[in-house]
Scaffold this motif. Structure first.
Motif, PDB file in Angstrom:
ATOM      1  N   VAL A 196       0.828  -1.209   0.000  1.00  0.00           N
ATOM      2  CA  VAL A 196       0.000   0.000   0.000  1.00  0.00           C
ATOM      3  C   VAL A 196       0.866   1.263   0.000  1.00  0.00           C
ATOM      4  O   VAL A 196       0.518   2.251  -0.645  1.00  0.00           O
ATOM      5  CB  VAL A 196      -1.005  -0.026   1.182  1.00  0.00           C
ATOM      6  CG1 VAL A 196      -1.759   1.274   1.311  1.00  0.00           C
ATOM      7  CG2 VAL A 196      -1.983  -1.175   1.004  1.00  0.00           C
ATOM      8  N   ILE A 197       1.993   1.219   0.702  1.00  0.00           N
ATOM      9  CA  ILE A 197       2.903   2.371   0.703  1.00  0.00           C
ATOM     10  C   ILE A 197       3.331   2.720  -0.721  1.00  0.00           C
ATOM     11  O   ILE A 197       3.471   3.890  -1.063  1.00  0.00           O
ATOM     12  CB  ILE A 197       4.129   2.103   1.605  1.00  0.00           C
ATOM     13  CG1 ILE A 197       3.731   2.275   3.065  1.00  0.00           C
ATOM     14  CG2 ILE A 197       5.303   3.021   1.254  1.00  0.00           C
ATOM     15  CD1 ILE A 197       4.805   1.896   4.059  1.00  0.00           C
ATOM     16  N   ASN A 198       3.500   1.709  -1.567  1.00  0.00           N
ATOM     17  CA  ASN A 198       3.956   1.930  -2.937  1.00  0.00           C
ATOM     18  C   ASN A 198       2.870   2.432  -3.881  1.00  0.00           C
ATOM     19  O   ASN A 198       3.197   2.905  -4.968  1.00  0.00           O
ATOM     20  CB  ASN A 198       4.583   0.652  -3.505  1.00  0.00           C
ATOM     21  CG  ASN A 198       5.905   0.339  -2.858  1.00  0.00           C
ATOM     22  OD1 ASN A 198       6.685   1.240  -2.556  1.00  0.00           O
ATOM     23  ND2 ASN A 198       6.159  -0.936  -2.634  1.00  0.00           N
ATOM     24  N   ILE A 199       1.594   2.310  -3.502  1.00  0.00           N
ATOM     25  CA  ILE A 199       0.532   2.694  -4.448  1.00  0.00           C
ATOM     26  C   ILE A 199      -0.407   3.778  -3.939  1.00  0.00           C
ATOM     27  O   ILE A 199      -1.147   4.348  -4.726  1.00  0.00           O
ATOM     28  CB  ILE A 199      -0.295   1.465  -4.894  1.00  0.00           C
ATOM     29  CG1 ILE A 199      -1.005   0.804  -3.718  1.00  0.00           C
ATOM     30  CG2 ILE A 199       0.562   0.472  -5.648  1.00  0.00           C
ATOM     31  CD1 ILE A 199      -1.983  -0.268  -4.104  1.00  0.00           C
ATOM     32  N   GLU A 200      -0.401   4.077  -2.659  1.00  0.00           N
ATOM     33  CA  GLU A 200      -1.329   5.062  -2.101  1.00  0.00           C
ATOM     34  C   GLU A 200      -0.575   6.311  -1.653  1.00  0.00           C
ATOM     35  O   GLU A 200       0.500   6.213  -1.077  1.00  0.00           O
ATOM     36  CB  GLU A 200      -2.080   4.485  -0.895  1.00  0.00           C
ATOM     37  CG  GLU A 200      -2.980   3.319  -1.205  1.00  0.00           C
ATOM     38  CD  GLU A 200      -4.293   3.720  -1.840  1.00  0.00           C
ATOM     39  OE1 GLU A 200      -4.674   4.906  -1.763  1.00  0.00           O
ATOM     40  OE2 GLU A 200      -4.925   2.832  -2.430  1.00  0.00           O
ATOM     41  N   SER A 208      -2.012   8.315   0.502  1.00  0.00           N
ATOM     42  CA  SER A 208      -2.416   8.392   1.903  1.00  0.00           C
ATOM     43  C   SER A 208      -3.243   7.162   2.246  1.00  0.00           C
ATOM     44  O   SER A 208      -4.048   6.711   1.444  1.00  0.00           O
ATOM     45  CB  SER A 208      -3.237   9.660   2.155  1.00  0.00           C
ATOM     46  OG  SER A 208      -3.619   9.735   3.504  1.00  0.00           O
ATOM     47  N   PHE A 209      -3.008   6.627   3.425  1.00  0.00           N
ATOM     48  CA  PHE A 209      -3.815   5.532   3.954  1.00  0.00           C
ATOM     49  C   PHE A 209      -3.644   5.540   5.465  1.00  0.00           C
ATOM     50  O   PHE A 209      -2.766   6.210   6.000  1.00  0.00           O
ATOM     51  CB  PHE A 209      -3.420   4.171   3.354  1.00  0.00           C
ATOM     52  CG  PHE A 209      -2.067   3.671   3.777  1.00  0.00           C
ATOM     53  CD1 PHE A 209      -1.925   2.836   4.869  1.00  0.00           C
ATOM     54  CD2 PHE A 209      -0.935   4.042   3.076  1.00  0.00           C
ATOM     55  CE1 PHE A 209      -0.673   2.375   5.262  1.00  0.00           C
ATOM     56  CE2 PHE A 209       0.323   3.578   3.452  1.00  0.00           C
ATOM     57  CZ  PHE A 209       0.450   2.746   4.547  1.00  0.00           C
ATOM     58  N   LEU A 266      -6.314   0.608   5.914  1.00  0.00           N
ATOM     59  CA  LEU A 266      -7.436   1.292   5.275  1.00  0.00           C
ATOM     60  C   LEU A 266      -6.929   2.105   4.083  1.00  0.00           C
ATOM     61  O   LEU A 266      -6.582   3.283   4.218  1.00  0.00           O
ATOM     62  CB  LEU A 266      -8.129   2.226   6.275  1.00  0.00           C
ATOM     63  CG  LEU A 266      -8.610   1.595   7.589  1.00  0.00           C
ATOM     64  CD1 LEU A 266      -9.078   2.674   8.555  1.00  0.00           C
ATOM     65  CD2 LEU A 266      -9.713   0.601   7.318  1.00  0.00           C
ATOM     66  N   PRO A 267      -6.846   1.482   2.896  1.00  0.00           N
ATOM     67  CA  PRO A 267      -6.337   2.201   1.732  1.00  0.00           C
ATOM     68  C   PRO A 267      -7.165   3.445   1.425  1.00  0.00           C
ATOM     69  O   PRO A 267      -8.392   3.426   1.496  1.00  0.00           O
ATOM     70  CB  PRO A 267      -6.458   1.181   0.596  1.00  0.00           C
ATOM     71  CG  PRO A 267      -6.505  -0.145   1.268  1.00  0.00           C
ATOM     72  CD  PRO A 267      -7.205   0.107   2.575  1.00  0.00           C
ATOM     73  N   GLY A 268      -6.474   4.535   1.121  1.00  0.00           N
ATOM     74  CA  GLY A 268      -7.143   5.779   0.734  1.00  0.00           C
ATOM     75  C   GLY A 268      -7.839   6.512   1.855  1.00  0.00           C
ATOM     76  O   GLY A 268      -8.485   7.532   1.611  1.00  0.00           O
ATOM     77  N   ALA A 269      -7.739   6.033   3.069  1.00  0.00           N
ATOM     78  CA  ALA A 269      -8.470   6.652   4.186  1.00  0.00           C
ATOM     79  C   ALA A 269      -7.607   7.700   4.883  1.00  0.00           C
ATOM     80  O   ALA A 269      -6.555   7.374   5.421  1.00  0.00           O
ATOM     81  CB  ALA A 269      -8.923   5.600   5.181  1.00  0.00           C
ATOM     82  N   GLU A 270      -8.071   8.927   4.850  1.00  0.00           N
ATOM     83  CA  GLU A 270      -7.444   9.980   5.650  1.00  0.00           C
ATOM     84  C   GLU A 270      -7.799   9.712   7.112  1.00  0.00           C
ATOM     85  O   GLU A 270      -8.658   8.898   7.420  1.00  0.00           O
ATOM     86  CB  GLU A 270      -7.978  11.353   5.217  1.00  0.00           C
ATOM     87  CG  GLU A 270      -7.669  11.729   3.783  1.00  0.00           C
ATOM     88  CD  GLU A 270      -6.211  12.105   3.581  1.00  0.00           C
ATOM     89  OE1 GLU A 270      -5.547  12.488   4.550  1.00  0.00           O
ATOM     90  OE2 GLU A 270      -5.746  12.001   2.427  1.00  0.00           O
ATOM     91  N   THR A 300      -1.950   7.685  10.272  1.00  0.00           N
ATOM     92  CA  THR A 300      -2.104   7.895   8.835  1.00  0.00           C
ATOM     93  C   THR A 300      -0.746   8.103   8.174  1.00  0.00           C
ATOM     94  O   THR A 300       0.110   8.795   8.713  1.00  0.00           O
ATOM     95  CB  THR A 300      -3.026   9.116   8.579  1.00  0.00           C
ATOM     96  OG1 THR A 300      -4.288   8.868   9.209  1.00  0.00           O
ATOM     97  CG2 THR A 300      -3.256   9.339   7.098  1.00  0.00           C
ATOM     98  N   PHE A 301      -0.592   7.481   7.016  1.00  0.00           N
ATOM     99  CA  PHE A 301       0.592   7.634   6.176  1.00  0.00           C
ATOM    100  C   PHE A 301       0.383   8.839   5.274  1.00  0.00           C
ATOM    101  O   PHE A 301      -0.709   8.991   4.730  1.00  0.00           O
ATOM    102  CB  PHE A 301       0.773   6.376   5.329  1.00  0.00           C
ATOM    103  CG  PHE A 301       1.810   6.486   4.238  1.00  0.00           C
ATOM    104  CD1 PHE A 301       3.135   6.205   4.510  1.00  0.00           C
ATOM    105  CD2 PHE A 301       1.460   6.851   2.950  1.00  0.00           C
ATOM    106  CE1 PHE A 301       4.094   6.295   3.513  1.00  0.00           C
ATOM    107  CE2 PHE A 301       2.412   6.942   1.953  1.00  0.00           C
ATOM    108  CZ  PHE A 301       3.727   6.664   2.225  1.00  0.00           C
TER     109      PHE A 301
END
Length: 184
Positions: free
Chosen positions: A55-59, A61-62, A117-121, A155-156
């Motif tokens: 997920v770090i490579n494609i999002e 923020s998550f 949680l992909p895409g979740a602020e 959150t990332f």
């Protein structure tokens, strides 16, 4: 002569097919042993670490939720099988309160879980976390012992840029929740 050749070829094809199917079955079993927690039937810590890295490579923020059970050891005082049953029940409640595309894993072998949680602020992650907390509190009212959970939300990239940094921050947030009253 043509029939004997065809028969031989079919025999070889059938043998190769059986071996490939056997290999695929063993590969699937190995994958399950490597990445699936046997008690909760959720992905395990190794699978969670891989998912965070993915997920770090494609999002851009998550968020992740680090979930820690509050006083769940009471079940193990009855028996370890009761503890395992409670972990299964808890896993079901948690899984049923995620959004499509979210990822949940049992973290290590205790009463901890990790959710990606992909895409979740942060604001969306807090909504998901509260829904999960509330669902566990409500569902467990009919269990042998009602249980609650404490959740750390990060959150990332705000709280970290690597899985290790995010995990550390999430564990600290869950610890803060436990030390300040639990069930939050």
């Amino acid at each position: 002569h043509a029939t004997a050749g065809n028969s031989y070829q079919l025999g070889v094809i059938n043998l190769l097919t059986e071996r490939l199917l056997s290999f695929a079955s063993r590969l699937d079993s190995t994958h399950q042993l490597a990445y699936l927690d046997p008690t909760s039937q959720l992905p395990n810590s190794l699978a969670a670490e891989m998912e965070m890295a993915r997920v770090i490579n494609i999002e851009s923020s998550f968020s992740i939720l680090f979930i820690d059970g509050d006083n769940l050891r009471l079940y193990n005082t009855i028996s370890y099988s009761e503890g395992d049953k409670m972990i299964k029940d808890l896993s079901t409640v948690l899984s049923n309160n995620l959004r499509p595309g979210d990822f949940i894993a049992r973290w290590r072998v205790g009463d901890e879980f990790l959710v990606v949680l992909p895409g979740a602020e942060n604001s969306k992650a807090l909504i998901v976390a509260e829904r999960m907390r509330s669902a566990v509190e409500e569902a467990s009212k009919i269990w042998k012992f009602p249980v609650t959970i404490s959740i750390g939300v990060v959150t990332f990239p705000t709280k970290g840029r690597t899985p290790e940094e995010l995990l550390k921050a999430a564990e600290e947030a869950a610890k803060f929740a436990k030390e300040n009253g639990k069930n939050q």
